[in-house]
Scaffold this active site. Structure first.
Site, mmCIF file in Angstrom:
data_model
loop_
_atom_site.group_PDB
_atom_site.id
_atom_site.type_symbol
_atom_site.label_atom_id
_atom_site.label_comp_id
_atom_site.label_asym_id
_atom_site.label_seq_id
_atom_site.Cartn_x
_atom_site.Cartn_y
_atom_site.Cartn_z
ATOM 1 C CG HIS A 1 3.233 -8.437 -2.698
ATOM 2 N ND1 HIS A 1 2.744 -7.913 -3.868
ATOM 3 C CD2 HIS A 1 3.179 -7.433 -1.788
ATOM 4 C CE1 HIS A 1 2.401 -6.650 -3.671
ATOM 5 N NE2 HIS A 1 2.659 -6.330 -2.415
ATOM 6 C CG ASP B 1 8.817 -10.598 -4.380
ATOM 7 O OD1 ASP B 1 9.547 -9.596 -4.200
ATOM 8 O OD2 ASP B 1 7.603 -10.607 -4.128
ATOM 9 C CD GLN C 1 9.078 -6.007 2.268
ATOM 10 O OE1 GLN C 1 9.870 -5.427 3.017
ATOM 11 N NE2 GLN C 1 7.969 -5.434 1.842
ATOM 12 C CE LYS D 1 7.959 -2.996 -1.347
ATOM 13 N NZ LYS D 1 6.774 -2.606 -0.594
ATOM 14 C CB CYS E 1 -0.470 -6.685 -1.688
ATOM 15 S SG CYS E 1 -1.041 -5.039 -2.046
#
Ligand code: PMP
Length: 413
Positions: free
Chosen positions: A122, A199, A202, A225, A365
């Site tokens: 991302h 990261d 998600q 999220k 993104c």
């Protein structure tokens, strides 16, 4: 497993109509919906004990401080951090990654050093490292994806040279759904002495996560999220990494002693939380992880695997659809990005909206991945969460068929 209709009843927005049709919300990789329990935690704070934290001896301030710090402890337990001291509240994943880039990494990455990322990052885990590399005369190395859209682990390993200071990689791609073998990648990076940033924007919402088992130095994720409000997120950092980091913002709350000449820094993690924090939303995030923990992340994951399996099967019926991402569901989250031959994703998104189906279209993104690797200007993306159903997948496929007929790509029935 859990009771899906009871879960759905907890999310007020799921009962609304959009364009006269029941809402089918399949844009969860962008942001999730919020259960009543989270909304009520916010209302409760504002109605009963709204107050600043860490500063007062009056009852409201003590209550607010307790609930705010309790939320930090809940999130720490949720990801199995050794203690709440390892968690810094930030606004979102982007801020968490930038905090590391502007402090820890800015002091350690120099000319000739290397930072390794992957092809599917991302922008928020690409641009900070790209810019830092430029500023410091360092090199950004990009690990490739295989033809199956899994990470090419051999390529990642090959890029890990002794001058690599940091490996920063996604745990789950928001475009492809690809899950990376984060623990193995972290082990490889540590073997060459590189630090590791994951990261987890998600992955924390969708997979059981144990940050101690992952053995990363930094793990970044966003509340919005994972059922929590917008404007709150976390940076988890290993103890030594946090100790070594210099504060980024200076001001109230992050100091211990201040004179006109100098200041000393507060204990961890407050050193990184200058000014009045996002109290309400942190408390909301505590309620969100309560909700997820009660469902059980193993169950959430299982539900999403089954839904994704079903969706991929249904997509096979659509001849015009090119579906991206790994076929191997052990390496895939609940994300289905696709391209319909001859249809612009934006037009598709608009037609689906008239059917009440919310998907995302665009570069998500991750422009380099979509444009240079997938070779399309944009994709359409359906992404699932714990409240989605097979009937909603059917509604998506039905809406896609309607769109194909509308644009004259399929016979009108
Ligand atoms: N990384 C990934 C993999 C993401 O999916 C996102 C959000 N789409 C981010 C980082 C950035 O998250 P935020 O916008 O909450 O900072």
């Amino acid at each position: 497993m859990y009771d899906l209709s009871a879960v759905r009843a907890d999310f007020p927005v799921l009962s609304r109509q959009v364009n006269g049709k029941p809402l089918v919300y399949l844009d969860n990789a962008a942001t999730s919906q919020k259960p009543r329990q989270v909304i009520e935690a916010l209302v409760d704070y504002y109605e009963r004990y709204n107050s600043n934290v860490h500063r007062g001896v009056h009852t409201l301030s003590v209550e607010a401080t307790d609930r705010y710090e309790e939320a930090r402890e809940k999130v720490a337990r949720f990801i199995n951090a050794p203690s709440a001291e390892h968690l810094v509240w930030v606004r979102n994943t982007t801020e968490a990654i930038n905090l590391v880039a502007k402090t820890w990494a800015a002091e350690r990455v120099g000319p000739g050093d290397r930072i390794v990322v992957t092809e599917m990052e991302h922008h928020s885990n690409l641009v900070p490292w790209q810019q830092l590399a430029k500023e410091r005369g360092a090199e950004l190395a990009i690990a490739a994806l295989g033809a199956d859209h899994k990470l090419d682990e051999a390529d990642f390993e090959r890029l890990l040279t002794p001058n690599t200071r940091l490996a920063a990689f996604t745990h789950m791609s928001n475009v492809l759904g690809t899950i990376t073998p984060a623990k193995r990648l972290a082990e490889s990076a540590r073997r060459v002495g590189a630090a590791v940033l994951i990261d987890a924007a998600q992955s924390v919402p969708h997979l059981p996560i144990d940050v101690q088992d992952l053995d990363a130095d930094f793990v970044a994720f966003s509340g919005h999220k994972m059922l929590a409000p917008t404007g709150i997120g976390c940076l988890y950092a290993r103890g030594e990494a946090l100790e070594q980091m210099q504060p980024f913002l200076h001001g109230g709350e992050m100091v211990l002693e201040v004179t006109y000449e100098d200041a000393s820094w507060n204990y961890l993690p407050m050193r990184f939380e200058a000014g009045t924090p996002n109290i309400a939303d942190a408390i909301g995030m505590g309620a969100a992880v309560d909700y997820l923990a009660a469902l059980g992340m193993e169950n959430v994951r299982r539900h999403e695997v089954e839904l994704t399996r079903y969706a991929l099967r249904r997509f096979e019926e659509l001849e015009e659809a090119v579906v991206y991402g790994p076929a191997d569901l052990d390496y895939r989250g609940g994300v289905v990005s696709f391209h319909m031959e001859g249809l612009h994703p934006h037009d598709l998104g608009q037609v689906l909206d008239t059917e009440g189906v919310a998907i995302r279209t665009g570069h998500h993104c991750a422009m380099p991945l979509v444009r240079s690797r997938l070779n399309v200007p944009a994709t359409a993306r359906a992404s699932f969460y714990l409240y989605n159903t097979e009937e909603e997948v059917d509604a998506l496929i039905e809406a896609l068929n309607k769109a194909l007929r509308y644009f004259g790509r399929a016979p009108r029935s």
